[in-house]
Each structure stands twice: as structure tokens, then as C-alpha cells.
Write a protein that holds these residues in place. Sequence first.
Motif, PDB file in Angstrom:
ATOM      1  N   GLU A 107       1.073  -1.132  -0.082  1.00  0.00           N
ATOM      2  CA  GLU A 107       0.023  -0.075   0.031  1.00  0.00           C
ATOM      3  C   GLU A 107       0.639   1.321   0.043  1.00  0.00           C
ATOM      4  N   SER A 108       2.209   1.040   0.384  1.00  0.00           N
ATOM      5  CA  SER A 108       2.849   2.252   0.365  1.00  0.00           C
ATOM      6  C   SER A 108       4.263   1.930  -0.523  1.00  0.00           C
ATOM      7  N   ARG A 109       4.009   1.185  -1.711  1.00  0.00           N
ATOM      8  CA  ARG A 109       5.057   0.910  -2.542  1.00  0.00           C
ATOM      9  C   ARG A 109       5.800   1.770  -3.022  1.00  0.00           C
TER      10      ARG A 109
END
Length: 259
Positions: A107-109
Amino acid sequence: MQVQKIQQYKVQRQKAGRLAGLDTIRGITLLSMMLYHTCWDLVFLFGKKIPGYSGLGGYVWQQSICWTFILLAGFCWSLGHHHLKRGLIVFGSGILITFVTLLAMPESRVIFGVLTLIGSCMLLLIPMEKLLLKLRTEIGLVGSFLLFLLFRNVNTGYLGFENWNILKLPDGFYENLFTTYLGFPQKGFFSADYFSLLPWFFLFLTGFYLYQLVQKNHMMEKLFSWRVPGFDVIGRHSLLIYLLHQPAVFGISWMLFQI
């Protein structure tokens, strides 16, 4: 003749040692980035409120960090050696961050982050250096910076800078991952840290030409022979610290706010 003078200056700098002022600037910027990322984790991962962080102040802070890093990377390119090796290491570090974030924090790639950009710029400059040095330094400096400003909004579909959109670009430019890498992100693309070749390669080139200007006026030692103890040491190990700081910051934040 100009290329020969630049090469002679590189040899002189390698014999004389590093310019501590450049390491100090890099170290200060790195600490600023670590503090910024700490705030980012607290706000977006742990739901904390930090006044002003999500507004204009936070944006200016973030931009000051990335502008400095990329400009400094371009400036220091001519001072370095083993460009192919260094470029591959930095680019590979960016790819490593992509894989780790995709696996651990999808989700925070981070896809096409700042290290991927800087590594790409370093590699691109290898075949371009001699051609770029044929251009008058002042023209290269001003031209590169103006192109950076012109292409600043290319990620959002326009030529222009910040709130000034000059020309809308064709939707067909924004097709796939390769165009995303270039600066034309495909629909639905997301990255927590996205730095495409356009417009940032032009800021890297601005740093490259800024070095030529400073060197041509024999001001390198005068401007960068100073140091701030501690900060210059951090600056000398910036890549390793960059790779380690985010998991360290996340781990400390998690222990403080989740346990």
C-alpha cells in the motif's frame, strides 16, 4: 579543450580528497529527509496529526529535499569516477527498494523512486557527457533549468510549472510502465515516491552545468572547503543511510505508537 580541463580537474580533486562542504550539504539534507519521512510515517501509517505537514509547508519541505538531492547528484557527477559502477549500484538500490516495498508494504510501494531516477541519470550521462560539454556552460545551465520548469507538470498531463499549466499533452503519451518511467504515468499508477526521468533529468543536468560554471571560475575550493563536523560524515555514507533509514524509522515509530 574544455573537456580536457575538466578531466584534469577531476584528477586534481581525486588527489586532494573530498570536498567536505558538499558532504555536509548532503548530510544536512539527508537528516531533513529522515525527519520528513518520520513525519510521513506518523501521519499516513499511524494516523497522527502534525500541524502544517499535509499543507503547503510540508510540500515545500519535501520539494526542498528532492531538489537538493537531485541537483547535488548532478553537480557531483563530474567529481566522481567509475560512473558505470556507481550508476548501476544506485539504480540497483532503487530496484531493491521497489521489491522490498512491494512485498512488505504494497500500500506504500515505491516504484521509480528517487534512487532509480538518480541511477538512471548517472548512467545516461556517460554517453552524453562529451556532447553536453560542447555546449557553452551558461547556456546549458539556464537551458536545463528552464526545461525542468517547463516539464515540471508533465506527470499530471501538462507542460508547465506548479499552478501554471501551459499546454495539455496527448493522453496517448500515458500508456504503460515505460512511459511512466519516462514521466507519463499510466492510468491507475501509484507510487509513494515517484521521480520520473522527466522533468527531473533536467534538474540533474542543471547540477551538472552548475559544476562546470563553478569549476570554470575556480571557485570550488572557496565554496566547498568548509565542513560541519558530523554532518559531513553522514553525507559521505548517504546511500547506505538512505537504504537503512526508512525501516529504522518505521520500526521505531511502530514500537512507540503500536506496542
